[in-house]
Design a protein around this motif. Structure first.
Motif, PDB file in Angstrom:
ATOM      1  N   GLY A  94     -19.597  13.609  -6.753  1.00 29.56           N
ATOM      2  CA  GLY A  94     -18.362  14.381  -6.727  1.00 29.56           C
ATOM      3  C   GLY A  94     -17.130  13.530  -6.993  1.00 29.56           C
ATOM      4  N   THR A  95     -16.015  14.199  -7.319  1.00 29.26           N
ATOM      5  CA  THR A  95     -14.810  13.481  -7.735  1.00 29.26           C
ATOM      6  C   THR A  95     -14.115  12.757  -6.583  1.00 29.26           C
ATOM      7  OG1 THR A  95     -13.634  15.588  -7.562  1.00 29.26           O
ATOM      8  CG2 THR A  95     -14.337  14.922  -9.744  1.00 29.26           C
ATOM      9  N   SER A  96     -14.143  13.333  -5.381  1.00 27.51           N
ATOM     10  CA  SER A  96     -13.448  12.713  -4.252  1.00 27.51           C
ATOM     11  C   SER A  96     -14.049  11.346  -3.917  1.00 27.51           C
ATOM     12  CB  SER A  96     -13.519  13.636  -3.025  1.00 27.51           C
ATOM     13  OG  SER A  96     -12.826  13.063  -1.937  1.00 27.51           O
ATOM     14  N   LYS A  97     -15.376  11.275  -3.831  1.00 34.40           N
ATOM     15  CA  LYS A  97     -16.025   9.987  -3.556  1.00 34.40           C
ATOM     16  C   LYS A  97     -15.838   9.015  -4.723  1.00 34.40           C
ATOM     17  CE  LYS A  97     -19.525  11.532  -0.252  1.00 34.40           C
ATOM     18  NZ  LYS A  97     -20.974  11.720   0.021  1.00 34.40           N
ATOM     19  N   ALA A  98     -15.806   9.555  -5.938  1.00 36.24           N
ATOM     20  CA  ALA A  98     -15.577   8.691  -7.106  1.00 36.24           C
ATOM     21  C   ALA A  98     -14.211   8.019  -7.009  1.00 36.24           C
ATOM     22  CB  ALA A  98     -15.675   9.513  -8.394  1.00 36.24           C
ATOM     23  N   VAL A  99     -13.194   8.775  -6.590  1.00 37.63           N
ATOM     24  CA  VAL A  99     -11.843   8.219  -6.421  1.00 37.63           C
ATOM     25  C   VAL A  99     -11.861   7.119  -5.356  1.00 37.63           C
ATOM     26  CG1 VAL A  99      -9.495   8.728  -5.623  1.00 37.63           C
ATOM     27  CG2 VAL A  99     -10.637  10.287  -7.221  1.00 37.63           C
ATOM     28  N   PHE A 100     -12.521   7.385  -4.242  1.00 31.80           N
ATOM     29  CA  PHE A 100     -12.567   6.417  -3.141  1.00 31.80           C
ATOM     30  C   PHE A 100     -13.302   5.143  -3.553  1.00 31.80           C
ATOM     31  CE2 PHE A 100     -14.891   4.738   0.590  1.00 31.80           C
ATOM     32  CZ  PHE A 100     -13.799   4.297   1.327  1.00 31.80           C
ATOM     33  N   TYR A 101     -14.502   5.296  -4.119  1.00 37.53           N
ATOM     34  CA  TYR A 101     -15.275   4.119  -4.543  1.00 37.53           C
ATOM     35  C   TYR A 101     -14.526   3.343  -5.625  1.00 37.53           C
ATOM     36  CZ  TYR A 101     -19.213   6.480  -2.200  1.00 37.53           C
ATOM     37  OH  TYR A 101     -20.026   7.095  -1.289  1.00 37.53           O
ATOM     38  N   GLY A 102     -13.887   4.066  -6.542  1.00 36.13           N
ATOM     39  CA  GLY A 102     -13.121   3.413  -7.599  1.00 36.13           C
ATOM     40  C   GLY A 102     -11.983   2.587  -7.038  1.00 36.13           C
ATOM     41  N   GLY A 103     -11.265   3.143  -6.064  1.00 33.92           N
ATOM     42  CA  GLY A 103     -10.158   2.420  -5.437  1.00 33.92           C
ATOM     43  C   GLY A 103     -10.620   1.143  -4.757  1.00 33.92           C
ATOM     44  N   ILE A 104     -11.774   1.202  -4.091  1.00 31.00           N
ATOM     45  CA  ILE A 104     -12.333   0.007  -3.437  1.00 31.00           C
ATOM     46  C   ILE A 104     -12.626  -1.086  -4.474  1.00 31.00           C
ATOM     47  CG2 ILE A 104     -14.343  -0.894  -2.199  1.00 31.00           C
ATOM     48  CD1 ILE A 104     -12.640   0.671  -0.337  1.00 31.00           C
ATOM     49  N   LEU A 105     -13.279  -0.695  -5.573  1.00 29.61           N
ATOM     50  CA  LEU A 105     -13.619  -1.678  -6.609  1.00 29.61           C
ATOM     51  C   LEU A 105     -12.369  -2.289  -7.248  1.00 29.61           C
ATOM     52  CD1 LEU A 105     -16.596   0.137  -8.414  1.00 29.61           C
ATOM     53  CD2 LEU A 105     -16.727  -1.868  -6.928  1.00 29.61           C
ATOM     54  N   ILE A 106     -11.358  -1.447  -7.507  1.00 27.00           N
ATOM     55  CA  ILE A 106     -10.106  -1.954  -8.090  1.00 27.00           C
ATOM     56  C   ILE A 106      -9.450  -2.954  -7.153  1.00 27.00           C
ATOM     57  CG2 ILE A 106      -7.756  -1.307  -8.767  1.00 27.00           C
ATOM     58  CD1 ILE A 106      -8.982   1.403  -9.707  1.00 27.00           C
ATOM     59  N   MET A 107      -9.377  -2.607  -5.863  1.00 29.86           N
ATOM     60  CA  MET A 107      -8.758  -3.506  -4.889  1.00 29.86           C
ATOM     61  C   MET A 107      -9.507  -4.844  -4.833  1.00 29.86           C
ATOM     62  SD  MET A 107      -8.011  -2.877  -0.826  1.00 29.86           S
ATOM     63  CE  MET A 107      -9.761  -2.908  -0.388  1.00 29.86           C
ATOM     64  N   LEU A 108     -10.840  -4.793  -4.831  1.00 30.53           N
ATOM     65  CA  LEU A 108     -11.636  -6.025  -4.815  1.00 30.53           C
ATOM     66  C   LEU A 108     -11.392  -6.846  -6.087  1.00 30.53           C
ATOM     67  CD1 LEU A 108     -15.028  -4.691  -3.371  1.00 30.53           C
ATOM     68  CD2 LEU A 108     -13.329  -6.101  -2.187  1.00 30.53           C
TER      69      LEU A 108
END
Length: 498
Positions: A94-108
């Protein structure tokens, strides 16, 4: 359970008043995207300088041409990765989890850049940010669409507000991150970008449940258990194969900067070609839709030409700002990174003017192909403008920064004539069976452009800049004229779409 929710159930779960008369979820998505764009454009404003500045200046000491090629490949991969992010959201989480996981990877990824280290850490950050942006960028926009009912008159205005969040983040980031990164320390600048993405994640997590309801939780086309097993097996085998190719490539010397850049360049052309062939030959595509696909091809080519010039604002023109521009202006020492704020500033200022102009013209406004030809015309002129200082003063004199400002202004005029129109045309010309994938195809025009740029930038130098800007700018203007002449024919193939 959430997979069985109807669209109306999702809309009903979102508080519909609370952010400038829009659903409260728009607040969450606006500030999530604001901070994501702040982090991305802040990082991008100083990244090319970090790559080619000497080790003694805090950089990596890469050759400038290699650094410019890597920047182009970086941008190309970011746009390609959106296809993966969209697929994962549609089929797995789903899109909500995609946004969350994406944000984590970008921050890392930004944290990896913030650590003073080696070239290896730099490439780790690239992988993390490319994958993270591919997950977050397309899917956060999809959630915006979910918080409105299909017949909600506020929908277009909501996207306009969201678009302002993107450009506000992109405008502020080079001023803040650029100043810190260029005047104090690159790694401190990257740290600020990491903090920006962290703040975006905080906003998303803290307000998601209250403001978004079920929006973003539905997996539209989930994998069956059998498909899931097959998919994960394929992904595991693919990952092992890629790791093996990389390992042996490095061991035996056939995986180099040049070979990697060339591979991405081929992919940049091959992927959209495959998309066009599959859509055109599909049994699900009707005769009218095939005609519209043929009409879309010259628009796609024009888009590639346009973005090939526009995206050089963060590569060739960024280097031009650093090495060819007089940065002492009106008693102020300008950071070369500040020029990256011009594009979003002009978009924020001029987008309402263009929107008003198209409405005012009504049925008298140019057709879609004619607007594309205008975009190419402005793109070509923006490059011809930047060759004039060398013509008048030679390649050895520092250039007044107002020349760069004028070039950025002209390209934005082209962007506002082409980019929003391209998004709209894509939704109208897309075959019904391929509506989402055609939007991915539109973004691939930018990926293809930057893949081509990775090769083009190798030909740039201060000595031949007049020829470089003149040939590319001239080619864009010639293509603009050809497209304008073909506009009536393209319009006929569009079968009623205006």
């Amino acid at each position: 359970m959430s997979d069985k929710l109807s669209r109306q159930d999702i809309v009903n779960s979102v508080p519909q008043k609370g952010f400038f008369g829009h659903p409260k979820g728009l607040f969450t998505l606006f500030f999530t995207e604001f901070w994501e764009r702040f982090s991305y454009y802040g990082m991008r404003a100083i990244l090319v300088y970090y790559m080619y500045y000497e080790l003694s200046q805090g950089g990596l000491g890469l050759d400038q041409t290699v650094a410019l090629s890597i920047m182009s490949i970086y941008g190309s991969l970011v746009y390609m990765s959106g296809i993966i992010g969209g697929w994962l959201a549609d089929r797995i989480f789903g899109t909500s989890k995609a946004v969350f996981y994406g944000g984590i990877l970008i921050m890392l990824g930004h944290i990896a850049l913030a650590i003073p280290g080696s070239l290896s850490l730099f490439f780790v950050s690239m992988v993390l940010i490319v994958l993270g942006t591919g997950l977050l960028k397309p899917n956060v926009s999809s959630v915006v669409g979910e918080i409105y009912a299909e017949n909600d008159d506020r929908r277009d205005a909501g996207f306009s507000i969201f678009y302002m969040g993107i450009n506000l983040g992109a405008f502020l980031a080079p001023l803040i991150v650029g100043t810190v990164g260029m005047k104090i320390n690159f790694h401190l600048g990257f740290s600020i970008a990491a903090v920006g993405m962290f703040l975006g994640l905080v906003v998303f997590i803290a307000t998601k449940k209250k403001n978004l309801g079920y929006a973003g939780t539905v997996v539209p086309n989930p994998l069956s258990p059998a498909e899931r097993t097959k998919t994960f097996t394929t992904l595991a085998v693919g990952a092992i194969a890629i790791a093996a190719i990389v390992y042996f490539g490095l061991q035996f010397g056939f995986l180099t900067f040049d070979s990697f850049i060339a591979t991405v360049g081929v992919l940049g052309i091959l992927l959209p070609t495959i998309y066009f062939v599959v859509m055109y030959r599909s049994k699900k595509t009707t005769e009218v839709e095939r005609s519209r696909i043929l009409a879309y091809i010259p628009l796609f080519i024009a888009s590639v030409m346009f973005w090939a010039i526009q995206e050089q604002g963060s590569t060739i023109l960024a280097a031009y700002a650093d090495t060819r521009t007089d940065l002492e202006f009106a008693g102020i020492t300008i950071s070369p990174a500040w020029f990256q704020s011009l594009n979003p500033l002009f978009i924020i200022t001029l987008a309402p003017v263009f929107a008003w102009m198209w409405v005012k013209l009504g049925s008298r406004q140019p057709s879609i192909p004619q607007k594309f030809s205008l975009g190419l015309l402005f793109a070509g002129i923006s490059f011809l403008v930047i060759l004039l200082p060398a013509y008048f003063g030679g390649p050895d004199t520092l250039v007044n920064p107002l020349w760069l400002v004028l070039s950025y202004l002209i390209i934005v005029l082209g962007e506002l004539a082409l980019s929003p129109v391209g998004l709209s045309a894509t939704t109208k010309l897309a075959p019904a069976a391929f509506s989402a994938q055609t939007m991915s195809l539109w973004f691939l025009s930018n990926a293809a452009a930057q893949a081509i740029n990775a090769q083009l930038v190798k030909f740039y130098s201060a000595e031949n800049e007049m020829m470089y800007f003149g040939l590319i700018g001239g080619a864009s203007i010639v293509l603009s004229i050809i497209l304008f002449m073909l506009a009536p024919t393209i319009q006929r193939y569009m079968r009623g779409v205006r």
